[in-house]
Design a protein around this motif. Structure first.
Motif, PDB file in Angstrom:
ATOM      1  N   SER A   1       0.858  -1.180   0.000  1.00 25.05           N
ATOM      2  CA  SER A   1       0.000   0.000   0.000  1.00 25.05           C
ATOM      3  C   SER A   1       0.896   1.232   0.000  1.00 25.05           C
ATOM      4  N   ARG A   2       0.485   2.250  -0.749  1.00 21.93           N
ATOM      5  CA  ARG A   2       1.298   3.438  -0.909  1.00 21.93           C
ATOM      6  C   ARG A   2       1.153   4.327   0.323  1.00 21.93           C
ATOM      7  N   GLY A   3       2.249   4.959   0.680  1.00 27.29           N
ATOM      8  CA  GLY A   3       2.257   5.786   1.880  1.00 27.29           C
ATOM      9  C   GLY A   3       1.341   6.993   1.775  1.00 27.29           C
ATOM     10  N   LEU A   4       0.931   7.479   2.922  1.00 24.02           N
ATOM     11  CA  LEU A   4       0.081   8.670   2.967  1.00 24.02           C
ATOM     12  C   LEU A   4       0.952   9.926   2.942  1.00 24.02           C
ATOM     13  N   ILE A   5       0.356  11.017   2.511  1.00 13.77           N
ATOM     14  CA  ILE A   5       1.028  12.308   2.634  1.00 13.77           C
ATOM     15  C   ILE A   5       0.081  13.205   3.426  1.00 13.77           C
ATOM     16  N   TYR A   6       0.576  13.775   4.526  1.00 15.40           N
ATOM     17  CA  TYR A   6      -0.270  14.702   5.256  1.00 15.40           C
ATOM     18  C   TYR A   6       0.504  15.954   5.655  1.00 15.40           C
ATOM     19  N   ASP A   7      -0.226  16.976   5.992  1.00 15.70           N
ATOM     20  CA  ASP A   7       0.421  18.251   6.265  1.00 15.70           C
ATOM     21  C   ASP A   7       0.977  18.259   7.692  1.00 15.70           C
ATOM     22  N   SER A   8       1.535  19.412   8.122  1.00 15.46           N
ATOM     23  CA  SER A   8       2.228  19.464   9.404  1.00 15.46           C
ATOM     24  C   SER A   8       1.309  19.172  10.577  1.00 15.46           C
ATOM     25  N   SER A   9      -0.010  19.360  10.379  1.00 16.34           N
ATOM     26  CA  SER A   9      -0.913  19.086  11.498  1.00 16.34           C
ATOM     27  C   SER A   9      -1.710  17.799  11.281  1.00 16.34           C
ATOM     28  N   GLY A  10      -1.355  17.017  10.291  1.00 16.38           N
ATOM     29  CA  GLY A  10      -1.994  15.712  10.124  1.00 16.38           C
ATOM     30  C   GLY A  10      -3.154  15.678   9.154  1.00 16.38           C
ATOM     31  N   VAL A  11      -3.375  16.752   8.419  1.00 14.06           N
ATOM     32  CA  VAL A  11      -4.450  16.742   7.425  1.00 14.06           C
ATOM     33  C   VAL A  11      -3.982  15.930   6.213  1.00 14.06           C
ATOM     34  N   GLN A  12      -4.801  14.965   5.828  1.00 12.33           N
ATOM     35  CA  GLN A  12      -4.390  14.101   4.709  1.00 12.33           C
ATOM     36  C   GLN A  12      -4.442  14.843   3.381  1.00 12.33           C
ATOM     37  N   LEU A  13      -3.344  14.743   2.667  1.00  6.88           N
ATOM     38  CA  LEU A  13      -3.270  15.359   1.344  1.00  6.88           C
ATOM     39  C   LEU A  13      -3.294  14.309   0.245  1.00  6.88           C
TER      40      LEU A  13
ATOM     41  N   TYR B   1      10.060   5.496  -1.863  1.00  3.37           N
ATOM     42  CA  TYR B   1       9.744   5.453  -0.438  1.00  3.37           C
ATOM     43  C   TYR B   1       8.238   5.286  -0.216  1.00  3.37           C
ATOM     44  N   LEU B   2       7.458   6.037  -0.974  1.00  4.03           N
ATOM     45  CA  LEU B   2       6.000   5.976  -0.817  1.00  4.03           C
ATOM     46  C   LEU B   2       5.440   4.645  -1.304  1.00  4.03           C
ATOM     47  N   SER B   3       6.007   4.154  -2.388  1.00  7.52           N
ATOM     48  CA  SER B   3       5.397   2.960  -2.983  1.00  7.52           C
ATOM     49  C   SER B   3       5.779   1.695  -2.233  1.00  7.52           C
ATOM     50  N   GLY B   4       6.885   1.710  -1.505  1.00 11.01           N
ATOM     51  CA  GLY B   4       7.280   0.513  -0.789  1.00 11.01           C
ATOM     52  C   GLY B   4       7.786  -0.547  -1.737  1.00 11.01           C
ATOM     53  N   HIS B   5       7.910  -1.763  -1.220  1.00  9.79           N
ATOM     54  CA  HIS B   5       8.401  -2.848  -2.053  1.00  9.79           C
ATOM     55  C   HIS B   5       7.334  -3.909  -2.181  1.00  9.79           C
ATOM     56  N   ALA B   6       7.108  -4.319  -3.410  1.00 12.87           N
ATOM     57  CA  ALA B   6       6.140  -5.385  -3.637  1.00 12.87           C
ATOM     58  C   ALA B   6       6.717  -6.686  -3.100  1.00 12.87           C
ATOM     59  N   GLY B   7       5.859  -7.477  -2.507  1.00 12.81           N
ATOM     60  CA  GLY B   7       6.276  -8.793  -2.072  1.00 12.81           C
ATOM     61  C   GLY B   7       6.099  -9.773  -3.214  1.00 12.81           C
ATOM     62  N   VAL B   8       6.793 -10.881  -3.146  1.00  9.11           N
ATOM     63  CA  VAL B   8       6.636 -11.900  -4.179  1.00  9.11           C
ATOM     64  C   VAL B   8       6.202 -13.184  -3.496  1.00  9.11           C
ATOM     65  N   ARG B   9       5.130 -13.753  -3.995  1.00  8.81           N
ATOM     66  CA  ARG B   9       4.632 -14.999  -3.437  1.00  8.81           C
ATOM     67  C   ARG B   9       4.400 -15.980  -4.566  1.00  8.81           C
ATOM     68  N   SER B  10       4.587 -17.237  -4.264  1.00  4.06           N
ATOM     69  CA  SER B  10       4.241 -18.232  -5.275  1.00  4.06           C
ATOM     70  C   SER B  10       2.757 -18.518  -5.130  1.00  4.06           C
TER      71      SER B  10
ATOM     72  N   HIS C   1       6.623  -4.797   1.546  1.00  2.00           N
ATOM     73  CA  HIS C   1       6.810  -3.724   2.510  1.00  2.00           C
ATOM     74  C   HIS C   1       5.957  -2.556   2.066  1.00  2.00           C
ATOM     75  N   ASN C   2       5.054  -2.142   2.915  1.00  2.00           N
ATOM     76  CA  ASN C   2       4.209  -1.015   2.570  1.00  2.00           C
ATOM     77  C   ASN C   2       5.048   0.260   2.492  1.00  2.00           C
ATOM     78  N   GLY C   3       4.543   1.201   1.735  1.00  2.00           N
ATOM     79  CA  GLY C   3       5.256   2.467   1.600  1.00  2.00           C
ATOM     80  C   GLY C   3       5.211   3.256   2.900  1.00  2.00           C
ATOM     81  N   GLY C   4       6.163   4.150   3.051  1.00  2.00           N
ATOM     82  CA  GLY C   4       6.196   4.996   4.238  1.00  2.00           C
ATOM     83  C   GLY C   4       5.341   6.235   4.042  1.00  2.00           C
ATOM     84  N   ASN C   5       4.956   6.833   5.144  1.00  2.00           N
ATOM     85  CA  ASN C   5       4.154   8.057   5.095  1.00  2.00           C
ATOM     86  C   ASN C   5       5.059   9.289   5.110  1.00  2.00           C
ATOM     87  N   LEU C   6       4.534  10.382   4.588  1.00  2.00           N
ATOM     88  CA  LEU C   6       5.269  11.642   4.610  1.00  2.00           C
ATOM     89  C   LEU C   6       4.466  12.678   5.380  1.00  2.00           C
ATOM     90  N   GLN C   7       5.119  13.302   6.350  1.00  2.00           N
ATOM     91  CA  GLN C   7       4.496  14.458   6.977  1.00  2.00           C
ATOM     92  C   GLN C   7       5.209  15.693   6.453  1.00  2.00           C
TER      93      GLN C   7
END
Lengths: 615, 372
Positions: free
Chosen positions: A104-116, A226-235, A255-261
């Motif tokens: 899952s792609r990381g979130l981006i939010y502003d300095s007070s936590g508002v989701q962008l 960083y936002l997109s993370g790493h796709a896992g591979v499964r058989s 690995h899920n993507g990281g969030n950005l504040q």
């Protein structure tokens, strides 16, 4: 007769060879029926052997059976033993595969936590025809909901394919209808889509995510991995439709993507965008950019340009230049705002002081075909350096450049890192254009033109960063827009990066003082607010024409400044491109800064002071 | 005069065992999420099999010689049912084969096979003395041609072929001259091109042409008509020497086979139990067919002998053709694997035929020489 009949029967029963000897002619039905009936009750078992040719018949059946069984055996040996590995490979190709588990792609939010920027789950509609009870009824009900043709659906539902994808990215209303219908064999599957809850707000900062899940422009591009993370591979095992049936052991986990504040403040951003749109409307400008930065850290609080776009519907944008963030990607000739740099160089080199005076005749001879004039084409007489800023006198700036000389002037311009990207964490930053002595295009004209901000191009972020260094006591910072990176619940704050001193603390303080005083009653007066010390400098720059020279009657009206001047919280740059009702930064841009500072002081609770220069 | 000591326990045990195995396989298939076979399939099959066993016991007790006098009326009844199917049948996969009787969707072509055996056995047994005449042979053809025509019209190529196989088996054992059979064979061979052209022109029969073409070259339409031919090969092949064991047959489990509960159940089994397992299954079928052949030899009269022969050729043909079809040696014709494939009409008919076989055994007369 009777005896012979019995003996014949017996001998036939033993062997057909004996019979053919004793009866020369092959018996036919007619002859047999003519044969005299005997009174002896013959056992049935013997009677059936009367047509002797039949004795070989079971053998025919047996041979057929052996033949058929051998053929089947041979085939079985061929397929299951000899071709086993080849066929297994084919089977594996068909139904086993590596399933790329999307992170899952990381979130981006502003300095007070508002989701962008966030991920939302939309639905895909699948059909499993084998589970559909009444294909006609199902097709009839589903067709209008998905806007598909009834006959096509009926064909699919009665066809051989065991699973079908009917529709992707269906809106909530449609998926709700599908849920309400609750038809066996018609199911919803989740599908993740990037969503920007604030719509157009900060769109050029954020960028967008394309259909291949790659970030484009802005933060989405800069921080893509960083936002997109790493796709896992499964058989996995797959069915005929390629759907994953059984998710097997994980070869590598996703690995899920990281969030950005962000350092960006949603409120400030809103103010900035509102002010920008208002000013563009009032002055009928082509566009503009406003930047708000915290000078001590280089943290961007607001950054907006117009026109912009809505990242939720980026696909409908015709003009891809709207995706570009002019604040970091476009360069312009800064004009008189650049006199701050010229003054800083002069003061720091001790070639001038605020009270250094010279006689401004209104023109400054450089070469026989280049003479510097003031914007009003007249001289200001004897003026000191503060007055040069106040009048925004090009002749005065040129005079300072002359005092500095080429080497010292460009040493300072380079120290402020014009001509190089600032390193802000946004994609595709432009470096600006700075011809230097030694370059083929550089002549002595450049020195004097540069002193009042023409003949070179800067990006808005370079300009505001240079002015921030003055506000900051001489320290150059690296601008940034990400405040913290949050990965797996752990927050990694981004530390401000100081790039070292470009002018002395004393120079910075002196220059600040000059800017505050020159603003009062000067070109930047319209930006001032009572009770606050505001250091500001306007700029009115000609716009270079693509065909050479400058476009007549078109200017970039700008103002840059910081406040409160001696304890600076904000540095603000306002740029309006080609205002139609005025040429000047003092008229078009300064009131925008006034409004913006007023709102910033309120939002951040900055109180007025009693001893402000501007009472 | 019945002799229960003549009861053949193998003829009870082997079919019962195969039916139970079939139900088990269907149950396993029903547990795979993508198979499209639900739990109701093995349950229905078990229910049908119980009907079949009951009918089998009834027929064991029922003197098969009485069937001789009932054969023609029963046969006429089956023709009527086939007519009903054509008129208002229930279609599945583009063919009209079923009549809905509530609990059991009757497929009249299945009992028609056994009733053809009854009728043909009577016909040939009645004409033992004129068996070598051409007219006897010609007349016998009407028994088979009428139902064949009706079944073909459904259209159902596989069952038509079974009906023809029954005629060949009974005629062969009744002693029809090989010359006559050869002439008939030649006539059929000559008619084949005409039939082929005819198939292409009637929409209903085009599928037969497709299946025969696909049999020769499955890759011609790998996702359509050739799909199952190719996938049965992959399925059987991936079973290997020892099989993938139940619940683990990936090809069949992933819904890569179609009609895996009916025509292609053998492929599923082959993938599960592997080469060794299939050998055992083969052996069981061969033993079963041998036991049926034994009935034919043991029978005390022509009718019984021909009945057993007809049942033998019916089941042998179906077994070999179904397995051959699964192994790509025969075109796909929709013939079930006796006792194992899902299908009520088929399993009840097959079990009933074992009842008739037992009835023959119980009443067969020992070889007794005339006194004096």
């Amino acid at each position: 007769m009777l005896e012979s009949g019995v003996s014949q029967t017996k001998s036939r029963g033993r062997s057909s060879a004996t019979r053919t000897k004793s009866v020369p002619a092959r018996p036919v039905g007619r002859k047999r029926s003519q044969r005299p009936k005997t009174t002896v009750v013959r056992p049935r078992a013997l009677e059936r052997t009367q047509a002797p040719a039949r004795e070989s018949r079971p053998l025919v059946v047996l041979i057929f059976m052996v033949f058929a069984a051998s053929a089947l055996m041979a085939r079985l040996v061929f397929w299951q033993v000899m071709q086993h590995s080849a066929l297994t490979r084919r089977a594996n190709v068909e139904h086993a595969g590596l399933y790329v588990q999307p992170p899952s792609r990381g979130l981006i939010y502003d300095s007070s936590g508002v989701q962008l920027a966030t991920d939302v789950t939309q639905n895909q509609v699948y059909a499993f025809p084998r589970q559909i009870k009444d294909a006609r009824k199902t097709a009839n009900l589903v067709a209008p909901v998905l806007k598909l043709s009834f006959t096509r659906l009926l064909d699919l539902f009665t066809g051989d394919n065991p699973s079908l994808l009917l529709a992707s990215n269906v809106p909530k209303s449609v998926s709700q209808k599908i849920i309400d219908l609750s038809l066996p064999g018609i199911v919803l599957g989740p599908q993740i889509k990037r969503y920007y809850p604030q719509g157009t707000v900060a769109s050029q900062i954020l960028g967008f995510v394309d259909t291949a899940n790659a970030g484009q422009y802005g933060l989405e591009q800069y921080y893509n991995s960083y936002l997109s993370g790493h796709a896992g591979v499964r058989s996995v095992l797959r069915d005929t439709a390629g759907n994953n049936i059984q998710v097997g052991t994980s070869a590598s986990p996703s690995h899920n993507g990281g969030n950005l504040q962000l350092t960006l403040d949603r409120t400030v951003q809103g103010l900035v965008e509102d002010e920008l749109h208002k000013a563009i409307k009032v002055h009928h400008a082509d566009g503009g950019t406003i930047l708000v930065m915290e000078p001590s850290t280089g943290a961007v609080l607001g950054m907006a340009s117009a026109p912009s776009f809505n990242p939720n519907t980026y696909g409908t944008v015709r003009d891809s230049s709207l995706f570009v963030n002019p604040a970091v990607q476009s360069q312009y000739e800064p004009g008189s705002t650049f006199k701050i740099i010229t003054m800083a160089a002069g003061l720091d080199s001790h070639v001038i002081t605020p009270t250094t005076s010279f006689d401004d005749t209104g023109s400054f001879y450089v070469t026989h075909d280049y003479t510097v004039h003031n914007w009003n084409m007249s001289g200001f007489g004897i003026e000191n350096m503060t007055q040069v800023l106040q009048h925004s006198a090009n002749v005065g700036a040129s005079w300072v450049a002359q005092q500095l000389g080429t080497d010292r002037f460009y040493r300072y311009v380079k120290a402020f890192q014009f001509g190089h990207p600032t390193g802000i964490d946004l994609a595709n930053e432009a470096p600006g254009t700075l011809p230097l002595p030694g370059d083929r295009v550089w002549t002595i004209d450049n020195l004097y033109a540069n002193s009042y901000g023409q003949g070179l191009a800067v990006t808005p972020i370079q300009m505001i960063r240079a002015v921030a260094a003055v506000a900051n006591g001489g320290m150059l910072v690296k601008p940034h827009i990400v405040k913290a990176m949050e990965y797996n619940g752990v927050v990694h704050p981004i530390q401000p990066v100081s790039l070292g001193r470009v002018i002395s603390r004393q120079t910075a303080r002196t220059l600040t003082n000059m800017l505050v005083h020159s603003a009062v009653g000067g070109e930047a007066a319209a930006a001032l607010i009572k009770g606050y010390n505001i250091a500001a400098k306007t700029g009115t720059a000609n716009i270079p024409s693509p065909t050479g020279g400058y476009i007549p009657g078109a200017t970039i009206a700008s103002i840059v400044g910081f406040a409160p001047a001696f304890h600076p919280r904000f540095v603000v740059l306002v740029i309006l491109r080609h205002p139609r009702d005025t040429l000047y930064g003092s008229i078009a841009a300064a009131p925008v800064m006034h409004d913006l500072f007023g709102e910033l002081f309120m939002h951040y609770n900055v109180p007025p002071i009693a001893n402000a220069v501007n009472k | 005069m019945k002799h229960w000591r003549n009861f053949d326990f193998q003829l009870l045990g082997i079919p019962a065992g195969l039916v139970m195995f079939g139900v088990f396989v269907l149950f396993a298939i029903s547990r795979w999420p993508t198979s499209g076979v639900t739990i109701s399939t093995p349950l229905h099959q078990a229910l049908y099999a119980s009907f079949g066993l009951a009918l089998m016991l009834f027929l064991t007790n029922f003197d098969y010689r009485l069937l001789r006098s009932l054969a023609y009326p029963l046969f006429a009844g089956s023709l009527m049912l086939l007519g009903v199917v054509l008129a208002l049948g229930h279609s599945a996969n583009g063919a009209q084969r079923w009549i809905n009787l509530g609990i059991l969707p009757l497929q009249p072509s299945e009992p028609a096979k056994l009733l053809l055996v009854l009728a043909l056995a009577k016909y040939f047994a009645d004409r033992e003395r004129t068996i070598e005449s051409g007219s006897t042979v010609m007349l016998s053809l009407f028994f088979v041609l009428i139902p064949v025509a009706m079944v073909l019209a459904q259209p159902d190529l596989g069952t038509s072929a079974v009906l023809v196989a029954i005629w060949i088996g009974i005629a062969l054992m009744a002693g029809v001259r090989l010359k006559h059979m050869a002439i008939l064979g030649a006539v059929c061979a000559a008619a084949l091109p005409l039939a082929w052209i005819g198939m292409g022109h009637v929409k209903r029969f085009q599928y037969m042409q497709t299946r025969l073409t696909i049999f020769l070259n499955p890759q011609q339409d790998p996702l359509g008509a050739g799909y199952n031919v190719i996938h049965s090969q992959i399925t059987v092949g991936s079973g290997g020497f020892l099989g993938q064991h139940f619940q683990q047959g990936t090809q069949s489990q992933l819904g890569l086979l179609r009609v895996e509960d009916k025509d292609f159940i053998f492929s599923v089994i082959a993938e599960q139990i592997g080469f060794v397992g299939v050998l055992v299954l083969f052996a069981v079928f061969v033993v079963l067919l041998m036991r049926i052949a034994r009935v034919s030899f043991m029978s005390g009269d022509s009718y019984g002998r021909l009945l057993a022969s007809g049942i033998l050729s019916m089941l042998m043909f179906q077994t070999f053709v179904n397995i051959g079809m699964n192994l790509g040696l025969m075109p796909v014709t929709g013939i079930p694997l006796p006792l194992i494939s899902y299908g009520g009409s088929s399993i009840i008919t097959t079990l009933a035929s074992f009842g008739i076989l037992q009835s023959i055994l119980l009443r067969h007369q020992k070889l007794v020489f005339a006194p004096g």
